[in-house]
Design a protein around this motif. Structure first.
Motif, mmCIF file in Angstrom:
data_model
loop_
_atom_site.group_PDB
_atom_site.id
_atom_site.type_symbol
_atom_site.label_atom_id
_atom_site.label_comp_id
_atom_site.label_asym_id
_atom_site.label_seq_id
_atom_site.Cartn_x
_atom_site.Cartn_y
_atom_site.Cartn_z
ATOM 1 N N HIS A 109 3.440 64.080 -36.712
ATOM 2 C CA HIS A 109 2.007 64.314 -36.637
ATOM 3 C C HIS A 109 1.714 65.746 -37.064
ATOM 4 O O HIS A 109 2.394 66.690 -36.633
ATOM 5 N N PRO A 110 0.719 65.969 -37.913
ATOM 6 C CA PRO A 110 0.433 67.330 -38.387
ATOM 7 C C PRO A 110 -0.066 68.230 -37.266
ATOM 8 O O PRO A 110 -0.729 67.776 -36.330
ATOM 9 N N THR A 111 0.266 69.501 -37.353
ATOM 10 C CA THR A 111 -0.206 70.496 -36.398
ATOM 11 C C THR A 111 -1.194 71.429 -37.084
ATOM 12 O O THR A 111 -1.343 71.418 -38.304
ATOM 13 N N VAL A 112 -1.845 72.262 -36.284
ATOM 14 C CA VAL A 112 -2.936 73.104 -36.785
ATOM 15 C C VAL A 112 -2.550 74.580 -36.814
ATOM 16 O O VAL A 112 -2.886 75.305 -37.754
ATOM 17 N N VAL A 113 -1.838 75.037 -35.786
ATOM 18 C CA VAL A 113 -1.471 76.458 -35.701
ATOM 19 C C VAL A 113 -0.222 76.697 -36.537
ATOM 20 O O VAL A 113 0.772 75.973 -36.407
ATOM 21 N N GLU A 114 -0.259 77.695 -37.397
ATOM 22 C CA GLU A 114 0.907 78.025 -38.207
ATOM 23 C C GLU A 114 2.028 78.530 -37.298
ATOM 24 O O GLU A 114 1.799 79.319 -36.379
ATOM 25 N N HIS A 115 3.249 78.042 -37.556
ATOM 26 C CA HIS A 115 4.376 78.402 -36.712
ATOM 27 C C HIS A 115 5.641 78.450 -37.553
ATOM 28 O O HIS A 115 5.684 77.950 -38.679
ATOM 29 N N ASP A 116 6.688 79.081 -36.972
ATOM 30 C CA ASP A 116 7.969 79.181 -37.676
ATOM 31 C C ASP A 116 9.071 78.576 -36.802
ATOM 32 O O ASP A 116 8.794 77.999 -35.739
ATOM 33 N N ALA A 117 10.310 78.727 -37.245
ATOM 34 C CA ALA A 117 11.433 78.115 -36.537
ATOM 35 C C ALA A 117 11.589 78.679 -35.129
ATOM 36 O O ALA A 117 11.949 77.956 -34.194
ATOM 37 N N TYR A 118 11.305 79.974 -34.965
ATOM 38 C CA TYR A 118 11.419 80.586 -33.631
ATOM 39 C C TYR A 118 10.409 79.972 -32.673
ATOM 40 O O TYR A 118 10.743 79.662 -31.520
ATOM 41 N N ASP A 119 9.174 79.780 -33.138
ATOM 42 C CA ASP A 119 8.144 79.170 -32.291
ATOM 43 C C ASP A 119 8.515 77.725 -31.942
ATOM 44 O O ASP A 119 8.347 77.294 -30.798
ATOM 45 N N ARG A 120 9.013 76.982 -32.923
ATOM 46 C CA ARG A 120 9.403 75.592 -32.672
ATOM 47 C C ARG A 120 10.548 75.515 -31.669
ATOM 48 O O ARG A 120 10.584 74.625 -30.807
ATOM 49 N N THR B 262 -2.747 82.165 -36.110
ATOM 50 C CA THR B 262 -3.367 81.809 -37.388
ATOM 51 C C THR B 262 -3.425 80.292 -37.505
ATOM 52 O O THR B 262 -2.422 79.619 -37.280
ATOM 53 N N LEU B 263 -4.602 79.774 -37.889
ATOM 54 C CA LEU B 263 -4.732 78.342 -38.109
ATOM 55 C C LEU B 263 -4.431 78.017 -39.562
ATOM 56 O O LEU B 263 -4.816 78.748 -40.478
ATOM 57 N N ALA B 264 -3.716 76.914 -39.774
ATOM 58 C CA ALA B 264 -3.420 76.471 -41.128
ATOM 59 C C ALA B 264 -4.705 76.014 -41.813
ATOM 60 O O ALA B 264 -5.614 75.492 -41.154
ATOM 61 N N PRO B 265 -4.831 76.223 -43.128
ATOM 62 C CA PRO B 265 -6.036 75.760 -43.834
ATOM 63 C C PRO B 265 -6.196 74.246 -43.677
ATOM 64 O O PRO B 265 -5.205 73.516 -43.663
ATOM 65 N N PRO B 266 -7.420 73.755 -43.552
ATOM 66 C CA PRO B 266 -7.628 72.300 -43.438
ATOM 67 C C PRO B 266 -7.083 71.570 -44.660
ATOM 68 O O PRO B 266 -7.193 72.045 -45.789
ATOM 69 N N ALA B 267 -6.464 70.421 -44.408
ATOM 70 C CA ALA B 267 -5.935 69.587 -45.488
ATOM 71 C C ALA B 267 -6.686 68.265 -45.466
ATOM 72 O O ALA B 267 -6.786 67.621 -44.427
ATOM 73 N N GLU B 268 -7.199 67.869 -46.624
ATOM 74 C CA GLU B 268 -8.001 66.648 -46.698
ATOM 75 C C GLU B 268 -7.204 65.425 -46.253
ATOM 76 O O GLU B 268 -7.730 64.526 -45.588
ATOM 77 N N ALA B 269 -5.906 65.413 -46.544
ATOM 78 C CA ALA B 269 -5.085 64.246 -46.223
ATOM 79 C C ALA B 269 -4.913 64.036 -44.727
ATOM 80 O O ALA B 269 -4.676 62.915 -44.274
ATOM 81 N N THR B 270 -4.999 65.114 -43.938
ATOM 82 C CA THR B 270 -4.779 65.004 -42.483
ATOM 83 C C THR B 270 -6.031 65.350 -41.694
ATOM 84 O O THR B 270 -5.956 65.638 -40.500
ATOM 85 N N GLU C 248 -1.710 58.022 -47.595
ATOM 86 C CA GLU C 248 -0.629 58.869 -48.103
ATOM 87 C C GLU C 248 0.466 58.023 -48.745
ATOM 88 O O GLU C 248 0.978 58.355 -49.819
ATOM 89 N N GLU C 249 0.824 56.923 -48.098
ATOM 90 C CA GLU C 249 1.878 56.049 -48.617
ATOM 91 C C GLU C 249 1.461 55.420 -49.953
ATOM 92 O O GLU C 249 2.257 55.361 -50.897
ATOM 93 N N LEU C 250 0.213 54.963 -50.042
ATOM 94 C CA LEU C 250 -0.272 54.345 -51.284
ATOM 95 C C LEU C 250 -0.332 55.365 -52.414
ATOM 96 O O LEU C 250 -0.006 55.052 -53.568
ATOM 97 N N GLU C 251 -0.752 56.594 -52.095
ATOM 98 C CA GLU C 251 -0.785 57.641 -53.110
ATOM 99 C C GLU C 251 0.608 57.928 -53.651
ATOM 100 O O GLU C 251 0.785 58.117 -54.865
ATOM 101 N N GLU C 252 1.602 57.966 -52.751
ATOM 102 C CA GLU C 252 2.973 58.198 -53.204
ATOM 103 C C GLU C 252 3.472 57.036 -54.066
ATOM 104 O O GLU C 252 4.121 57.240 -55.094
#
Length: 536
Positions: A17-28, A72-80, A154-158
């Motif tokens: 599931h997509p997330t909103v807040v930008e994070h790295d391996a340390y945060d995960r 920091t919030l990740a930019p909105p993505a139309e797909a999600t 997403e699956e149909l587009e791929e």
């Protein structure tokens, strides 16, 4: 990371599931530790995930918002867009809270505090999702449909992209009509899915815009009060540890374990009240024992190691003033490894185990239960100082209702440090209450089990706290008394007679059959069991 609803039926491959807040391996990694080691957090995530498909991803977003040094919030993505709509809404409320920066000053890069704040925010969001005036059952089901539809697009587009690439290869020249038909079919399915997705996103947006005005206020108000709640929680947790004799109130364990304990204490007025009672009882018991034993003679019987300045050998004391050896003295003092006289008086080492049998029947519920557990935990501290095994047994109707708590971790042979107390175990004991009837033989058999395991340690003690009566067979009593003569332990019974006139039968008669001393308590105070605190 989050559970994927409906993938088996739809034939779609599992997608995180997509997330909103930008994070790295340390945060995960930090989020993974807190989530995986905290049963309470996992339960709340699973409960939320059952009604809302992005609840676990929202949990990670909230944690990162409190934990990350830079939010920091990740930019909105139309797909999600649909799958992240609620998370962006909630994160928007979080970011607009006046107390956010004050809260982040407490939680940034601090896993226990960030985890505790995440728990409480998720609680508030879960309440919002399960409130019928905010989110109807139909709206929640639509969230799962929206998630599945976005993933289908997403699956149909791929698939369409892969088919278009294949149409440019020699393979497509063998049957161009079939390839074109496949492309047309995929384009038609994709177009239809996009129309459905646009409609459902519109419904979602209207639903979120119609949320009651107090929804946002409730989230913001929570964020504004969280710094004080977290600080107060840490003070209470530290005080609970100090009341149990832990150094500086230390709780030990991992970040998730501290978070678990903090949340349990925050959610339980019973535990907070018990903590304060134990503190008062402990001070009273220490004062009574100090006043009694200061007047009793003691004699030197050996040399051991420690840091009691009043009992240090003269040669050790001389090191304090030595310009070169003073630092060595301070090191050994900190490690309790200075040579000192071992004195033997009323409280000799090598005493047998101390066992508290506590009645957990329905009639003990409430004030009597708290008082009895405060007495038990005060005795736990006495046992810890005496370096004795300690077992608490909560009993009610029979053997199947018994719960045994071994609350002291004894040091290895040859180690002079006192036993350790695990706060997690103490809180489980404090919170456990089975209800039901009353049965005396089963808990006393369990007490004998610990005494039999240490036959070389004489002068053990059983403290039996009850407000009821139960029958005891003559055959059992004969076996019990024989074991008592062999192991040389004492039995103190405390009969709680609060709320009725004290009578000698049948309660007092029942416990007097196996107890050496019976104390009837008509007022739930520490003074009521002063004699036991001194004698034990």
């Amino acid at each position: 990371m989050a559970d994927d609803q409906g993938d088996a039926e739809g034939g779609l491959r599992e997608r995180p599931h997509p997330t909103v807040v930008e994070h790295d391996a340390y945060d995960r990694a930090a989020w993974g530790r807190v989530r995986d080691e905290s049963p309470t957090l996992r339960e709340r995530l699973e409960a939320g995930q059952r009604i809302f498909p992005g609840f676990e991803a929202l949990g990670q977003d909230v944690f990162c918002a409190l934990f990350k040094y830079t939010l920091t919030l990740a930019p909105p993505a139309e797909a999600t867009e649909g799958r992240t709509a609620l998370a962006r809404q909630v994160l928007g409320w979080v970011r607009s809270a006046k107390g956010l920066e004050r809260l982040r000053a407490e939680t940034v890069l601090d896993e226990p505090r960030a985890g505790l704040g995440t728990l409480w925010v998720l609680d508030r969001v879960y309440q919002m999702l399960t409130h019928p005036e905010r989110f109807s059952q139909r709206r929640l089901l639509a969230e799962f449909e929206l998630k599945q539809l976005e993933e289908q697009v997403e699956e149909l587009e791929e698939q369409l992209s892969e088919a278009a690439e294949l149409s440019e290869t020699p393979l497509a020249e063998r049957d161009p009509d079939a390839f074109q038909s496949t492309l047309d079919t995929l384009e038609g399915e994709l177009s239809e899915a996009r129309r459905d997705l646009k409609r459902m996103r519109g419904e979602q947006a209207r639903s979120l815009s119609r949320l009651p005005a107090d929804t946002q206020t409730r989230i913001r108000d929570l964020l504004d009060t969280l710094p004080e709640r977290i600080e107060e929680n840490e003070r209470e947790l530290s005080a609970f540890g100090q009341h149990l004799g832990l150094p500086d109130g230390a709780t030990g364990g991992s970040a998730a374990a501290k978070m678990e304990l903090g949340d349990e204490l925050a959610q339980s007025p019973k535990l907070r009240l018990l903590s304060r009672m134990v503190g008062a009882f402990r001070e009273f018991a220490q004062a009574q024992r100090r006043a009694t034993f200061e007047r009793r003679p003691a004699e030197v019987h050996a040399i051991d190691m420690g840091r009691d300045l009043a009992r240090l050998l003269p040669a050790e004391l001389s090191l304090r003033r030595h310009p070169l050896l003073r630092q060595e003295f301070m090191r050994r003092f900190a490690e309790a490894k200075l040579l000192q006289y071992a004195v033997e008086g009323q409280e000799r080492a090598g005493r047998g185990p101390m066992i508290v049998c506590l009645d957990g029947s329905g009639s003990m519920r409430g004030e009597k239960e708290l008082w009895a557990k405060a007495v038990a935990l005060t005795l736990l501290e006495i046992a810890r100082k005496q370096k004795r095994h300690f077992r608490a047994i909560v009993f009610s109707g029979g053997r199947h209702d018994l719960r045994v708590f071994d609350l002291l971790q004894m040091p290895s042979p040859g180690i002079s440090e006192p036993p350790k107390v695990e706060l997690r175990d103490v809180m489980e004991f404090a919170d456990h209450f089975p209800g039901g009837g009353t049965h005396f033989e089963a808990p006393l058999d369990q007490a004998l089990e610990l005494l039999e395991a240490h036959p070389d340690l004489k002068r053990g003690d059983i403290v039996f706290i009850t407000d009821g009566a139960a029958s005891i067979s003559s055959a059992w009593l004969t076996r019990f008394k024989a074991a008592q003569a062999r192991l040389e332990f004492s039995v103190y019974a405390v009969l709680v007679d609060v709320g009725r006139r004290i009578g000698q039968a049948p309660q007092a008669d029942a416990v007097a059959r196996f107890a050496d001393r019976v104390t009837s308590v008509s007022r739930l105070t520490s003074d009521a069991v002063k004699d036991i605190f001194i004698r034990i």
